[in-house]
Scaffold this motif. Structure first.
Motif, short mmCIF file in Angstrom:
data_model
loop_
_atom_site.label_atom_id
_atom_site.label_comp_id
_atom_site.label_asym_id
_atom_site.label_seq_id
_atom_site.Cartn_x
_atom_site.Cartn_y
_atom_site.Cartn_z
N LYS A 173 0.83 -1.22 0.00
CA LYS A 173 0.00 0.00 0.00
C LYS A 173 0.86 1.26 0.00
CE LYS A 173 -3.88 -2.08 2.39
NZ LYS A 173 -4.63 -2.13 3.66
N ALA A 174 1.93 1.25 0.80
CA ALA A 174 2.82 2.41 0.85
C ALA A 174 3.49 2.65 -0.51
CB ALA A 174 3.87 2.22 1.93
N LEU A 175 3.95 1.58 -1.14
CA LEU A 175 4.59 1.71 -2.45
C LEU A 175 3.61 2.19 -3.52
CD1 LEU A 175 6.86 -1.45 -2.49
CD2 LEU A 175 7.60 0.93 -2.58
N LYS A 176 2.42 1.60 -3.56
CA LYS A 176 1.44 2.01 -4.57
C LYS A 176 1.02 3.46 -4.37
CE LYS A 176 -0.59 -2.43 -5.75
NZ LYS A 176 -1.82 -3.25 -5.77
N GLY A 177 0.88 3.89 -3.12
CA GLY A 177 0.53 5.28 -2.86
C GLY A 177 1.60 6.24 -3.30
N ALA A 178 2.85 5.89 -3.07
CA ALA A 178 3.96 6.75 -3.48
C ALA A 178 4.04 6.85 -4.99
CB ALA A 178 5.27 6.23 -2.91
N VAL A 179 3.89 5.73 -5.67
CA VAL A 179 3.94 5.73 -7.14
C VAL A 179 2.77 6.51 -7.71
CG1 VAL A 179 3.79 4.26 -9.19
CG2 VAL A 179 5.29 3.61 -7.30
N LYS A 180 1.58 6.36 -7.11
CA LYS A 180 0.40 7.10 -7.59
C LYS A 180 0.58 8.60 -7.38
CE LYS A 180 -4.59 6.99 -7.42
NZ LYS A 180 -5.77 6.35 -6.86
N ALA A 181 1.33 8.98 -6.36
CA ALA A 181 1.61 10.40 -6.10
C ALA A 181 2.71 10.94 -7.01
CB ALA A 181 2.00 10.59 -4.64
N GLY A 182 3.30 10.06 -7.82
CA GLY A 182 4.30 10.52 -8.77
C GLY A 182 5.73 10.41 -8.28
N LEU A 183 5.95 9.70 -7.18
CA LEU A 183 7.30 9.56 -6.65
C LEU A 183 7.97 8.32 -7.22
CD1 LEU A 183 6.54 10.37 -2.92
CD2 LEU A 183 7.51 11.90 -4.64
N SER A 184 9.26 8.40 -7.39
CA SER A 184 10.05 7.27 -7.84
C SER A 184 10.73 6.67 -6.60
CB SER A 184 11.09 7.73 -8.86
OG SER A 184 11.96 6.68 -9.16
N VAL A 185 10.30 5.50 -6.17
CA VAL A 185 10.83 4.89 -4.96
C VAL A 185 12.15 4.19 -5.29
CG1 VAL A 185 10.39 3.23 -3.13
CG2 VAL A 185 8.52 4.61 -4.03
N GLN A 186 13.19 4.57 -4.59
CA GLN A 186 14.51 3.99 -4.79
C GLN A 186 14.76 2.81 -3.85
OE1 GLN A 186 16.51 5.11 -7.25
NE2 GLN A 186 14.81 6.47 -7.75
N ARG A 187 14.24 2.91 -2.61
CA ARG A 187 14.53 1.89 -1.62
C ARG A 187 13.44 1.91 -0.54
NH1 ARG A 187 19.56 3.65 0.22
NH2 ARG A 187 18.68 4.62 2.05
N VAL A 188 13.19 0.75 0.07
CA VAL A 188 12.26 0.64 1.19
C VAL A 188 13.04 0.14 2.40
CG1 VAL A 188 10.20 -0.52 2.07
CG2 VAL A 188 10.34 0.11 -0.34
N GLU A 189 12.84 0.81 3.53
CA GLU A 189 13.48 0.39 4.77
C GLU A 189 12.40 0.15 5.81
OE1 GLU A 189 16.26 3.37 5.98
OE2 GLU A 189 17.54 3.08 4.22
N ILE A 190 12.62 -0.83 6.67
CA ILE A 190 11.71 -1.11 7.78
C ILE A 190 12.48 -0.83 9.06
CG2 ILE A 190 10.21 -2.80 8.86
CD1 ILE A 190 9.44 -2.16 5.97
N ASP A 191 11.98 0.11 9.85
CA ASP A 191 12.61 0.48 11.11
C ASP A 191 12.42 -0.66 12.12
OD1 ASP A 191 13.72 1.84 13.20
OD2 ASP A 191 12.35 3.54 13.13
N THR A 192 13.18 -0.63 13.20
CA THR A 192 13.06 -1.67 14.23
C THR A 192 11.70 -1.65 14.90
OG1 THR A 192 14.07 -0.20 15.85
CG2 THR A 192 15.53 -1.74 14.71
N ASP A 193 11.01 -0.51 14.85
CA ASP A 193 9.67 -0.41 15.42
C ASP A 193 8.60 -0.82 14.42
OD1 ASP A 193 10.75 0.61 17.77
OD2 ASP A 193 10.67 2.67 17.02
N GLY A 194 8.99 -1.16 13.20
CA GLY A 194 8.03 -1.55 12.18
C GLY A 194 7.58 -0.40 11.29
N LYS A 195 8.20 0.77 11.45
CA LYS A 195 7.86 1.92 10.61
C LYS A 195 8.41 1.70 9.22
CE LYS A 195 9.89 5.85 11.46
NZ LYS A 195 10.26 7.17 12.00
N ILE A 196 7.57 1.93 8.21
CA ILE A 196 7.95 1.75 6.81
C ILE A 196 8.50 3.08 6.30
CG2 ILE A 196 7.14 1.17 4.50
CD1 ILE A 196 4.90 -0.45 5.92
#
Length: 60
Positions: A15-38
């Motif tokens: 969902k986070a990736l699709k939302g970013a792409v729909k907003a026109g952003l080019s996602v380079q990398r995804v990180e998951i924090d130790t608390d589970g934050k995307i």
């Protein structure tokens, strides 16, 4: 040994990736924090989102 409670699911990342792409952003990398934050690391705007569309200039 159990893994413990999961703080995020694959669907959450999708969902986070699709939302970013729909907003026109080019996602380079995804990180998951130790608390589970995307965290999405983005690059340049995609050309299609940067130009907008014909409805952006319509006045009410």
């Amino acid at each position: 040994m159990s893994r413990g409670a999961q703080t995020f699911k694959q669907g959450d990342v999708t969902k986070a990736l699709k939302g970013a792409v729909k907003a026109g952003l080019s996602v380079q990398r995804v990180e998951i924090d130790t608390d589970g934050k995307i965290i999405l690391i983005t690059g340049e705007m995609l050309p299609s989102a940067a130009t907008g569309n014909e409805w952006d200039n319509v006045r009410r």
